[in-house]
Design a protein around this motif. Sequence first.
Motif, PDB file in Angstrom:
ATOM      1  N   ALA A   4      35.663  62.674  43.048  1.00 23.65           N
ATOM      2  CA  ALA A   4      36.556  61.883  43.901  1.00 23.65           C
ATOM      3  C   ALA A   4      36.370  60.396  43.676  1.00 23.65           C
ATOM      4  N   GLY A   5      35.108  59.984  43.362  1.00 22.88           N
ATOM      5  CA  GLY A   5      34.856  58.572  43.159  1.00 22.88           C
ATOM      6  C   GLY A   5      35.452  58.028  41.880  1.00 22.88           C
ATOM      7  N   ASP A   6      35.948  58.909  41.016  1.00 19.46           N
ATOM      8  CA  ASP A   6      36.555  58.478  39.768  1.00 19.46           C
ATOM      9  C   ASP A   6      38.067  58.287  39.886  1.00 19.46           C
ATOM     10  N   LEU A   7      38.619  58.473  41.070  1.00 25.71           N
ATOM     11  CA  LEU A   7      40.054  58.288  41.245  1.00 25.71           C
ATOM     12  C   LEU A   7      40.442  56.849  40.952  1.00 25.71           C
ATOM     13  N   ALA A   8      41.584  56.682  40.284  1.00 23.59           N
ATOM     14  CA  ALA A   8      42.072  55.329  40.022  1.00 23.59           C
ATOM     15  C   ALA A   8      42.261  54.600  41.341  1.00 23.59           C
ATOM     16  N   GLY A   9      41.693  53.402  41.437  1.00 26.60           N
ATOM     17  CA  GLY A   9      41.778  52.637  42.671  1.00 26.60           C
ATOM     18  C   GLY A   9      40.560  52.775  43.557  1.00 26.60           C
ATOM     19  N   SER A  10      39.563  53.571  43.123  1.00 28.01           N
ATOM     20  CA  SER A  10      38.337  53.711  43.907  1.00 28.01           C
ATOM     21  C   SER A  10      37.614  52.374  44.018  1.00 28.01           C
ATOM     22  N   SER A  11      36.945  52.169  45.146  1.00 27.62           N
ATOM     23  CA  SER A  11      36.347  50.864  45.435  1.00 27.62           C
ATOM     24  C   SER A  11      35.357  50.424  44.353  1.00 27.62           C
ATOM     25  N   HIS A  12      34.556  51.347  43.835  1.00 28.83           N
ATOM     26  CA  HIS A  12      33.531  50.949  42.868  1.00 28.83           C
ATOM     27  C   HIS A  12      34.125  50.561  41.520  1.00 28.83           C
ATOM     28  N   LEU A  13      35.395  50.905  41.290  1.00 28.23           N
ATOM     29  CA  LEU A  13      36.035  50.536  40.020  1.00 28.23           C
ATOM     30  C   LEU A  13      36.574  49.115  40.035  1.00 28.23           C
ATOM     31  N   VAL A  14      36.802  48.569  41.224  1.00 25.76           N
ATOM     32  CA  VAL A  14      37.378  47.218  41.315  1.00 25.76           C
ATOM     33  C   VAL A  14      36.463  46.241  42.049  1.00 25.76           C
ATOM     34  N   LEU A  15      35.438  46.766  42.720  1.00 19.11           N
ATOM     35  CA  LEU A  15      34.495  45.907  43.433  1.00 19.11           C
ATOM     36  C   LEU A  15      33.099  46.212  42.888  1.00 19.11           C
ATOM     37  N   LEU A  16      32.654  45.388  41.964  1.00 16.54           N
ATOM     38  CA  LEU A  16      31.404  45.656  41.261  1.00 16.54           C
ATOM     39  C   LEU A  16      30.218  45.551  42.207  1.00 16.54           C
ATOM     40  N   PRO A  17      29.318  46.527  42.175  1.00 17.91           N
ATOM     41  CA  PRO A  17      28.136  46.499  43.044  1.00 17.91           C
ATOM     42  C   PRO A  17      27.143  45.431  42.603  1.00 17.91           C
ATOM     43  N   GLY A  18      26.363  44.956  43.559  1.00 18.34           N
ATOM     44  CA  GLY A  18      25.308  43.993  43.240  1.00 18.34           C
ATOM     45  C   GLY A  18      25.786  42.567  43.102  1.00 18.34           C
ATOM     46  N   VAL A  19      27.072  42.301  43.320  1.00 21.48           N
ATOM     47  CA  VAL A  19      27.614  40.946  43.196  1.00 21.48           C
ATOM     48  C   VAL A  19      27.676  40.312  44.576  1.00 21.48           C
ATOM     49  N   THR A  20      27.119  39.114  44.724  1.00 21.84           N
ATOM     50  CA  THR A  20      27.139  38.397  45.995  1.00 21.84           C
ATOM     51  C   THR A  20      28.354  37.470  46.028  1.00 21.84           C
ATOM     52  N   HIS A  21      29.198  37.648  47.018  1.00 13.92           N
ATOM     53  CA  HIS A  21      30.418  36.840  47.138  1.00 13.92           C
ATOM     54  C   HIS A  21      30.238  35.770  48.204  1.00 13.92           C
ATOM     55  N   LEU A  22      30.757  34.574  47.939  1.00  8.16           N
ATOM     56  CA  LEU A  22      30.714  33.507  48.929  1.00  8.16           C
ATOM     57  C   LEU A  22      31.534  33.869  50.153  1.00  8.16           C
ATOM     58  N   ASP A  23      32.620  34.595  49.926  1.00  5.70           N
ATOM     59  CA  ASP A  23      33.478  35.044  51.033  1.00  5.70           C
ATOM     60  C   ASP A  23      33.691  36.545  50.865  1.00  5.70           C
ATOM     61  N   PRO A  24      32.780  37.367  51.374  1.00  7.46           N
ATOM     62  CA  PRO A  24      32.849  38.816  51.151  1.00  7.46           C
ATOM     63  C   PRO A  24      34.148  39.449  51.650  1.00  7.46           C
ATOM     64  N   ALA A  25      34.624  39.021  52.812  1.00  9.70           N
ATOM     65  CA  ALA A  25      35.828  39.632  53.375  1.00  9.70           C
ATOM     66  C   ALA A  25      37.031  39.419  52.468  1.00  9.70           C
ATOM     67  N   SER A  26      37.190  38.184  51.993  1.00  4.91           N
ATOM     68  CA  SER A  26      38.307  37.883  51.094  1.00  4.91           C
ATOM     69  C   SER A  26      38.170  38.655  49.785  1.00  4.91           C
ATOM     70  N   ALA A  27      36.941  38.772  49.272  1.00 10.09           N
ATOM     71  CA  ALA A  27      36.718  39.485  48.017  1.00 10.09           C
ATOM     72  C   ALA A  27      37.055  40.961  48.158  1.00 10.09           C
ATOM     73  N   VAL A  28      36.667  41.564  49.280  1.00  8.57           N
ATOM     74  CA  VAL A  28      36.969  42.973  49.497  1.00  8.57           C
ATOM     75  C   VAL A  28      38.470  43.184  49.638  1.00  8.57           C
ATOM     76  N   PHE A  29      39.148  42.287  50.340  1.00 13.00           N
ATOM     77  CA  PHE A  29      40.599  42.422  50.501  1.00 13.00           C
ATOM     78  C   PHE A  29      41.311  42.340  49.156  1.00 13.00           C
ATOM     79  N   GLU A  30      40.921  41.376  48.333  1.00 14.39           N
ATOM     80  CA  GLU A  30      41.533  41.254  47.011  1.00 14.39           C
ATOM     81  C   GLU A  30      41.244  42.480  46.163  1.00 14.39           C
ATOM     82  N   ALA A  31      40.043  43.026  46.295  1.00 14.79           N
ATOM     83  CA  ALA A  31      39.696  44.237  45.545  1.00 14.79           C
ATOM     84  C   ALA A  31      40.511  45.426  46.035  1.00 14.79           C
ATOM     85  N   MET A  32      40.764  45.500  47.338  1.00 16.03           N
ATOM     86  CA  MET A  32      41.620  46.556  47.887  1.00 16.03           C
ATOM     87  C   MET A  32      43.007  46.515  47.255  1.00 16.03           C
ATOM     88  N   LEU A  33      43.565  45.316  47.211  1.00 13.63           N
ATOM     89  CA  LEU A  33      44.905  45.171  46.648  1.00 13.63           C
ATOM     90  C   LEU A  33      44.910  45.515  45.157  1.00 13.63           C
TER      91      LEU A  33
END
Length: 371
Positions: A4-33
């Motif tokens: 299931a985690g390999d589905l196109a659009g899965s969070s780990h495919l567009v939001l790389l783990p271990g990366v610290t974002h200055l604005d996490p909320a904005s980064a997650v939203f952009e990754a969602m889109l």
Amino acid sequence: MADAGDLAGSSHLVLLPGVTHLDPASAVFEAMLAGWALQQRTRFLKAETISSRLRLARRVAEFVNEYPWQWQSADVEAFIDSCRNRREPIAVSTARLYETTLRMFLQYVSDPRYGWTVECLARFGVAPAQLLHEWNTIVHVTDYEGDPRRRPLTYGEVQALFDAADGHVEDIRARGCKGGLAAMRDAALLKTIYAFGLRRREACGLDLADLRHNPKVSAFGRYGGVFVRWGKSSRGSPPKRRTVLTVPEMDWIVAVLEQWLDDIRPAFGVGAHPALWVTERASRISMRRIDEAFTTARDAAGLEPTLSLHCLRHSYVTHLVEFDYPEKFVSTQVGHTYAATTAIYTGVSDEYRNRLLRRALSRHPELSESQ
């Protein structure tokens, strides 16, 4: 079966783990889109469809001033209400499109298979949820939800439109201005759109090779039909194809096309260009130019400004019905999968209905007036 985690659009495919974002909320939203866009691209949806859906999600986030995992039902409802209360309110069909799009977006981000619920819970302590349900969305009670002023043209209005298009040619000639060839092309093009019930995209996509000979009606020569290769697609499918036959009631289109191909089109100097409808710059005509041709003729004919080019297609469907062609034939001609869609396009005249009524009464003479 893929994980299931390999589905196109899965969070780990567009939001790389271990990366610290200055604005996490904005980064997650952009990754969602980005993930939603990826999921739709794998379904072969059109780029413009995906872009319009992403824009709507951004509009709602900006209106609510919160991210999707913070949205509440009241927030989305307030957005739709704001669209209704502006100076030019949205139509019911547009509101339904907005709700459907937002429901799909929320379904994507709340589906545990894509990982966004876990991601948001871990980062923000709250997960996105589906907020649009049957009880807070528009109830579908009618087949047609468009502008009621849009309708088929009467026979007289179709004739007035064509007369205005032809008159524009004569006016240009009389004034000695440029544009005579383009005006003749526009007149022939509008007549062709009506005679075959074409959509705008279908008309501008026609090539010379799409003219068809119908062996059952040899008198029409190479104009026994047109092969439409750019029919309306759906759900990521390629453009649908169909052959539209020339019906006897529209046989006048044969002379129109003959004049266009033999006398007018060669004067454009397009050489071996494959397009049926061309411009002075030796290119294929654009959809915008087709709209402009209709608007010019419509206004010159004094027809209602709410009438659009697509009304010619409505007129074609209506008139085929009034010519007593079977429902299945009409649906096939215009490329409708379901007869119910064709019925939405139909607006038969009072004259036709009275003719049907007289035909029915002739089978029941006891109901006819005795005096």
